[in-house]
Design a protein around this motif. Structure first.
Motif, PDB file in Angstrom:
ATOM      1  N   LEU A 198      13.681  58.557 -31.007  1.00  0.00           N
ATOM      2  CA  LEU A 198      12.465  58.441 -31.812  1.00  0.00           C
ATOM      3  C   LEU A 198      12.051  59.775 -32.417  1.00  0.00           C
ATOM      4  O   LEU A 198      11.374  59.807 -33.436  1.00  0.00           O
ATOM      5  CB  LEU A 198      11.319  57.883 -30.955  1.00  0.00           C
ATOM      6  N   GLY A 199      12.445  60.873 -31.789  1.00  0.00           N
ATOM      7  CA  GLY A 199      12.060  62.183 -32.306  1.00  0.00           C
ATOM      8  C   GLY A 199      13.006  62.720 -33.357  1.00  0.00           C
ATOM      9  O   GLY A 199      12.603  63.452 -34.256  1.00  0.00           O
ATOM     10  N   THR A 200      14.273  62.358 -33.246  1.00  0.00           N
ATOM     11  CA  THR A 200      15.275  62.986 -34.116  1.00  0.00           C
ATOM     12  C   THR A 200      15.866  62.038 -35.154  1.00  0.00           C
ATOM     13  O   THR A 200      16.322  62.482 -36.206  1.00  0.00           O
ATOM     14  CB  THR A 200      16.450  63.527 -33.276  1.00  0.00           C
ATOM     15  N   GLN A 208      14.784  69.910 -29.325  1.00  0.00           N
ATOM     16  CA  GLN A 208      13.931  68.722 -29.211  1.00  0.00           C
ATOM     17  C   GLN A 208      13.378  68.624 -27.801  1.00  0.00           C
ATOM     18  O   GLN A 208      14.131  68.380 -26.853  1.00  0.00           O
ATOM     19  CB  GLN A 208      14.717  67.458 -29.561  1.00  0.00           C
ATOM     20  N   PHE A 226      10.983  66.489 -25.380  1.00  0.00           N
ATOM     21  CA  PHE A 226      10.430  65.132 -25.382  1.00  0.00           C
ATOM     22  C   PHE A 226      10.195  64.655 -23.960  1.00  0.00           C
ATOM     23  O   PHE A 226      10.684  65.267 -22.999  1.00  0.00           O
ATOM     24  CB  PHE A 226      11.351  64.162 -26.139  1.00  0.00           C
ATOM     25  N   LYS A 227       9.472  63.572 -23.867  1.00  0.00           N
ATOM     26  CA  LYS A 227       9.143  63.018 -22.559  1.00  0.00           C
ATOM     27  C   LYS A 227       9.225  61.509 -22.648  1.00  0.00           C
ATOM     28  O   LYS A 227       8.680  60.908 -23.575  1.00  0.00           O
ATOM     29  CB  LYS A 227       7.720  63.443 -22.179  1.00  0.00           C
ATOM     30  N   ASN A 228       9.934  60.892 -21.712  1.00  0.00           N
ATOM     31  CA  ASN A 228       9.950  59.434 -21.590  1.00  0.00           C
ATOM     32  C   ASN A 228       9.173  59.086 -20.332  1.00  0.00           C
ATOM     33  O   ASN A 228       9.456  59.621 -19.264  1.00  0.00           O
ATOM     34  CB  ASN A 228      11.389  58.907 -21.445  1.00  0.00           C
ATOM     35  N   ASN A 235       6.725  57.331 -25.126  1.00  0.00           N
ATOM     36  CA  ASN A 235       7.568  58.480 -25.446  1.00  0.00           C
ATOM     37  C   ASN A 235       6.694  59.529 -26.126  1.00  0.00           C
ATOM     38  O   ASN A 235       5.783  59.180 -26.871  1.00  0.00           O
ATOM     39  CB  ASN A 235       8.706  58.086 -26.398  1.00  0.00           C
ATOM     40  N   MET A 236       6.982  60.775 -25.825  1.00  0.00           N
ATOM     41  CA  MET A 236       6.267  61.860 -26.506  1.00  0.00           C
ATOM     42  C   MET A 236       7.327  62.805 -27.078  1.00  0.00           C
ATOM     43  O   MET A 236       8.282  63.158 -26.381  1.00  0.00           O
ATOM     44  CB  MET A 236       5.386  62.600 -25.499  1.00  0.00           C
ATOM     45  N   VAL A 237       7.172  63.189 -28.333  1.00  0.00           N
ATOM     46  CA  VAL A 237       8.129  64.138 -28.914  1.00  0.00           C
ATOM     47  C   VAL A 237       7.370  65.303 -29.526  1.00  0.00           C
ATOM     48  O   VAL A 237       6.300  65.129 -30.103  1.00  0.00           O
ATOM     49  CB  VAL A 237       9.053  63.479 -29.976  1.00  0.00           C
ATOM     50  N   ALA A 270      14.750  55.943 -26.819  1.00  0.00           N
ATOM     51  CA  ALA A 270      13.705  56.701 -26.133  1.00  0.00           C
ATOM     52  C   ALA A 270      13.314  57.919 -26.959  1.00  0.00           C
ATOM     53  O   ALA A 270      13.522  57.953 -28.168  1.00  0.00           O
ATOM     54  CB  ALA A 270      14.166  57.052 -24.730  1.00  0.00           C
ATOM     55  N   GLY A 271      12.710  58.897 -26.297  1.00  0.00           N
ATOM     56  CA  GLY A 271      12.137  60.040 -27.004  1.00  0.00           C
ATOM     57  C   GLY A 271      13.123  60.757 -27.910  1.00  0.00           C
ATOM     58  O   GLY A 271      12.779  61.136 -29.029  1.00  0.00           O
ATOM     59  N   PHE A 272      14.341  60.952 -27.451  1.00  0.00           N
ATOM     60  CA  PHE A 272      15.305  61.671 -28.280  1.00  0.00           C
ATOM     61  C   PHE A 272      15.557  60.932 -29.595  1.00  0.00           C
ATOM     62  O   PHE A 272      15.493  61.514 -30.681  1.00  0.00           O
ATOM     63  CB  PHE A 272      16.624  61.892 -27.527  1.00  0.00           C
TER      64      PHE A 272
END
Lengths: 350, 350
Positions: B309-311, A148, A150-152, A275-277, B305-307
């Motif tokens: 929201l992504g997973t 994974q 990602f960017k916060n 947030n970017m994933v 955060a990103g983690f």
């Protein structure tokens, strides 16, 4: 009348306010105060982080010293660790596993810059190459099933450091959200014989209602069932299941699209937290070719509250059609690539 | 070593920091400033809201005037509306439906009180009866498939009004998170022949590691795979799939347990923002008897955060064993029920 819109990939419905949708100025979120203090990600402070696992640096410079333009280090406070053991144990009705995984920080610029869109496109290409390098390296551990990236950005979005950086968290199981997307891809392929995200891109490009910008290789658009106001996805036109398969021409294009999209969001929403994933196919798993990788950018303008946490559904007060229009009309001036010159031709020390 | 723990109901893994877990004082979240201005939920301001759909009020008092001790009104800015049409339409690859549903506000006290634990237990019983009333009423519309009762407390958790209140949002489809729980119940029942949450309660009560408090009818505990620090669930001991089946003896007990749990969280975490969701079986749907209803309380001390929201996975820096211990040791003084007297014997005007 508000609408329930179904996500095309997963079983998620979103309420979209279609009447008087909230415009950018309707959102007031806290902006970060300028933080002082010593930045552990700046050149000269390499000793503040664990030793680097990857660096793109000038020939002749030593690891963990200045001279890099991209640097990847293990997280100093990792959520998960590579030295753990795999293997699920039972504890009564429960299942538990050691905290196996990897947790890394990608320093996206040697300069102390906060916004990723403020680095030049050539540097952004290097960020993308770093993501690919680490993705390929981390999957060599067959126990890891997902990487994974990602960017916060901004404290409200969970960032604790100002210096522009992204994170990589590799997990020993496929995340539930990715598993659901995989099922979505498979179900659609079974019934229609095509990739759902290829079809989504085709429809977006032909409708032109939610497109933010297009290039030869990528489309940036506000998804039909956007969970968040100004949510924006960047999707490769070509079906590619694994981000790490990205080619040089695509990297150049992605850097342009990503930079322009982030710049538009910054201008339209006054530097919002986001947030970017990066959603990509699982690794070390069979049968993943149906996946279509993509970037999801989620500005954090609203609060996920009881309804969202209880149902997995969302209420979005800004229709994606409005968001896309505003972002499209923001003429994000893209300066010609300002190559940093010869230094970028230096060998990559990996 | 951190641990990956699997949620017993759904395919969600959570990283639990097991070493130096974060204690209550390690969390700094913004507290709400005291808000002034006219409160639309206070007696005398009934005209500030749409007309009431339910009120428990003294005999002889008219609707939408003072004299109530519980009042339920449609949300003034509803996300979804009962007058919409059902029926999914296709829009190319997408699916969309009118914004059908219901969105109501339950005013939990006539007094301008912020904390639900500050009302007496008898009043809290009335809140629970109001939830049940509306749940039974709303399901009479066969197009509605789920009735999500929830509470946001504190601005950081999404509350926009200070006066203690909860919300009800009825949806024309089963939420994805509830559907996943349903699958979890069914899978476990198929392989083990019992209810997973009945087994969870049995294990928690016998282990006593994560229990906060127990009464005859309910157990309050920090779930094994807690997503959030100090997440606390309240589960009926008896297998009951539908919250609306709750009996008078259970209502009394739930009021006690809920009040004590909220009071402990308030004291230990310095009045934290939180979301509370009531998970119960879908309505107007077949085959739901395997569900086991429960309340989930989620303090908002960390940022998704990103983690996350992504997973769909979570990182929780406070082990539930530590959270439960701290909450258990907080001797939340429970005064004897302070019945408000004869007024509560008044007829319920519904």
């Amino acid at each position: 009348m508000p609408e329930w819109r179904k996500d095309p990939l997963v079983k998620r419905w979103v309420v979209i306010a279609t009447e008087r949708g909230k415009r950018p100025t309707d959102y007031r979120v806290p902006r970060d105060e300028k933080k002082g203090g010593r930045c552990p990600l700046c050149p000269g402070h390499e000793g503040d982080t664990p030793p680097e696992v990857l660096a793109f640096r000038h020939g002749g410079t030593a690891p963990d010293t200045p001279g890099w333009w991209i640097r990847v280090v293990p997280n100093k406070f990792p959520a998960v660790r590579p030295e753990a053991q795999a293997g699920v144990r039972r504890h009564g009705v429960y299942e538990v596993m050691d905290g196996l995984g990897a947790h890394e920080v990608v320093v996206e610029s040697p300069g102390h810059i906060a916004n990723l869109d403020a680095v030049d496109e050539r540097q952004l290409e290097e960020v993308i190459w770093a993501w690919q390098h680490r993705s390929l390296e981390l999957r060599r551990d067959p126990r890891l099933k997902y990487i994974q990236i990602f960017k916060n950005f901004g404290q409200t979005a969970g960032a604790s450091l100002e210096h522009t950086h992204s994170q990589i968290l590799a997990t020993p199981m496929v995340p539930v959200d990715v598993e659901e997307e995989m099922e979505g891809f498979k179900n659609y392929a079974r019934s229609v014989g095509r990739c759902i995200l290829c079809d989504v891109v085709a429809q977006e490009v032909s409708e032109r209602q939610r497109v933010v910008l297009e290039t030869g290789a990528f489309v940036s658009f506000a998804p039909y069932a956007s969970r968040f106001p100004f949510e924006t996805w960047i999707v490769p036109r070509e079906h590619q299941h694994d981000f790490a398969m990205i080619r040089e021409d695509q990297v150049r294009d992605l850097a342009r699209v990503l930079r322009s999209t982030l710049l538009r969001l910054r201008r339209v929403l006054n530097n919002p937290p986001f947030n970017m994933v990066l959603h990509t196919a699982p690794v070390n798993e069979p049968d993943t070719a149906g996946y279509h990788w993509h970037l999801e950018i989620m500005p954090r303008l609203t609060i996920m509250a009881g309804f969202e946490l209880g149902t997995g559904f969302y209420i979005n007060p800004t229709p994606p059609e409005l968001a896309a229009q505003v972002l499209r009309e923001e003429e994000a001036y893209l300066p010609p690539p300002a190559y940093a010159g010869a230094e970028r031709e230096a060998v990559r020390y990996v």
